[in-house]
Design a protein around this motif. Sequence first.
Motif, mmCIF file in Angstrom:
data_model
loop_
_atom_site.group_PDB
_atom_site.id
_atom_site.type_symbol
_atom_site.label_atom_id
_atom_site.label_comp_id
_atom_site.label_asym_id
_atom_site.label_seq_id
_atom_site.Cartn_x
_atom_site.Cartn_y
_atom_site.Cartn_z
ATOM 1 N N PRO A 261 0.809 -1.232 0.000
ATOM 2 C CA PRO A 261 0.000 0.000 0.000
ATOM 3 C C PRO A 261 0.834 1.270 0.000
ATOM 4 C CG PRO A 261 -0.092 -1.122 2.144
ATOM 5 C CD PRO A 261 0.563 -2.055 1.189
ATOM 6 N N GLU A 262 2.090 1.183 0.427
ATOM 7 C CA GLU A 262 2.939 2.382 0.434
ATOM 8 C C GLU A 262 3.197 2.918 -0.971
ATOM 9 O OE1 GLU A 262 3.702 0.202 4.218
ATOM 10 O OE2 GLU A 262 3.537 -0.361 2.102
ATOM 11 N N VAL A 263 3.117 2.044 -1.988
ATOM 12 C CA VAL A 263 3.266 2.517 -3.363
ATOM 13 C C VAL A 263 2.185 3.546 -3.674
ATOM 14 C CG1 VAL A 263 3.158 1.872 -5.797
ATOM 15 C CG2 VAL A 263 4.400 0.424 -4.188
ATOM 16 N N ARG A 264 0.951 3.213 -3.338
ATOM 17 C CA ARG A 264 -0.167 4.126 -3.601
ATOM 18 C C ARG A 264 -0.091 5.356 -2.711
ATOM 19 N NH1 ARG A 264 -6.352 2.088 -3.864
ATOM 20 N NH2 ARG A 264 -5.610 1.436 -5.911
ATOM 21 N N GLN A 265 0.268 5.161 -1.451
ATOM 22 C CA GLN A 265 0.342 6.301 -0.535
ATOM 23 C C GLN A 265 1.365 7.331 -1.030
ATOM 24 O OE1 GLN A 265 1.186 5.308 3.574
ATOM 25 N NE2 GLN A 265 1.828 7.405 4.039
ATOM 26 N N GLY A 266 2.545 6.849 -1.406
ATOM 27 C CA GLY A 266 3.567 7.761 -1.929
ATOM 28 C C GLY A 266 3.147 8.409 -3.233
ATOM 29 N N ALA A 267 2.429 7.659 -4.058
ATOM 30 C CA ALA A 267 1.955 8.221 -5.323
ATOM 31 C C ALA A 267 0.976 9.363 -5.085
ATOM 32 C CB ALA A 267 1.307 7.128 -6.170
ATOM 33 N N ARG A 268 0.121 9.227 -4.073
ATOM 34 C CA ARG A 268 -0.821 10.312 -3.754
ATOM 35 C C ARG A 268 -0.059 11.557 -3.298
ATOM 36 N NH1 ARG A 268 -4.063 6.170 -1.307
ATOM 37 N NH2 ARG A 268 -3.274 6.799 0.734
ATOM 38 N N GLU A 269 0.993 11.351 -2.525
ATOM 39 C CA GLU A 269 1.810 12.493 -2.091
ATOM 40 C C GLU A 269 2.499 13.142 -3.296
ATOM 41 O OE1 GLU A 269 2.940 10.847 2.379
ATOM 42 O OE2 GLU A 269 4.114 10.193 0.636
ATOM 43 N N ALA A 270 2.968 12.320 -4.218
ATOM 44 C CA ALA A 270 3.605 12.854 -5.419
ATOM 45 C C ALA A 270 2.630 13.663 -6.251
ATOM 46 C CB ALA A 270 4.183 11.706 -6.251
ATOM 47 N N GLN A 271 1.388 13.212 -6.315
ATOM 48 C CA GLN A 271 0.385 13.900 -7.138
ATOM 49 C C GLN A 271 0.087 15.312 -6.654
ATOM 50 O OE1 GLN A 271 -2.446 10.317 -7.283
ATOM 51 N NE2 GLN A 271 -2.942 11.435 -9.148
ATOM 52 N N VAL A 272 0.357 15.602 -5.405
ATOM 53 C CA VAL A 272 0.137 16.968 -4.893
ATOM 54 C C VAL A 272 1.474 17.684 -4.683
ATOM 55 C CG1 VAL A 272 -2.087 16.445 -3.853
ATOM 56 C CG2 VAL A 272 -0.007 16.102 -2.505
#
Length: 355
Positions: A261-272
């Motif tokens: 799940p950290e892949v998605r969590q980090g991706a959300r942070e990258a998106q902002v």
Amino acid sequence: MKLTNHTLRLLAVLLPIGLAASSCTKSVYINTLRPAEITFPSHVNTILLVDRTEFEKKGLGIVEGILTGEMPGEDRAGLQEAMNAFQQQLMASPRFQLKRASETLKGNSMTGAFPDPISWGVIERLCRSYGADAVIAVEIFDTDFIVTNGKRDVEREVEKDGKKVMEKVVEYYAEGVGNAKIGFRLYDPLEKSIADQQLFNPSNNWSATGANVKDAMSQLIQKTEATRQVSRTAGSTYAYKIAPMPVQLSRFYYAKSKKTPEVRQGAREAQVGQWQNAIDTWRGRLSQSIKRKEGGKLAYNIAVAYEVLGDFDSAKEWASRSYTKYENKKGRGYNSTLNQRIYNDQLLQQQGVRD
């Protein structure tokens, strides 16, 4: 050379745009500079653009018009288009300032060859008069536009008895080929050297069809507009050659993983735009026991994040790790891409700008 606030904003990294290469990846776009083909000395910051296309002997321009079927005004419009395109394109680069001379110098000839260089005395006078460090002179300019027309048999889909069938029909056409010959010379008075000499031969084709030949001819691009278009191409191309220019790079990163799940969590942070937070999230997971495939995704994402932040060495380290330690094949290709990015960055610094 200091960059203006406007240029810094232009070169800033855009926030990720939600264009996914697949359902499991997203893309980030990076605004940067592409190095010029020519590296100028640091003392050349302001360039003077000079028109040196006046014919050496009075009347040659009119003679040329008679021989080629061109009116002198058409070539003149094309030349101005080439110079305008050069100026406009150069304005996109942070490297140079450009000024244009009001006078026209003699030099153009019917042979299509470069004339003897402008004397250094004249170059120095021009630079003093306009406050420039170097001179770019347009020294060759010639265009032509060749038109052919006629009719030919072509196959087209037609409807007969409620069915679509292919049938031969007569098509009336007109075709035009526009060509230009434009020569640039760049004079560096401090070094007393011709820093560059480039001859461009841009060309383009146009076509039109109609109910008859006259109709097709009326639909074809006009000669003056064709001349302007091919001339514009040459002017813009030369600006790209001598000056670093803005480009946009695209990078993908992994945005989903069923097992991590950290892949998605980090991706959300990258998106902002929280790329450092994303790095911390992905590195935190890598500090724990993890399967090879998932580790490769996280290491690859960390490499992308470091590139976005401008830390190319760290980006290269993590791209290599994603391949060597976690066997992510995409990491090898990305490592090569980063090698080119680092080389370009070094070249840009030599050219007086920073990525």
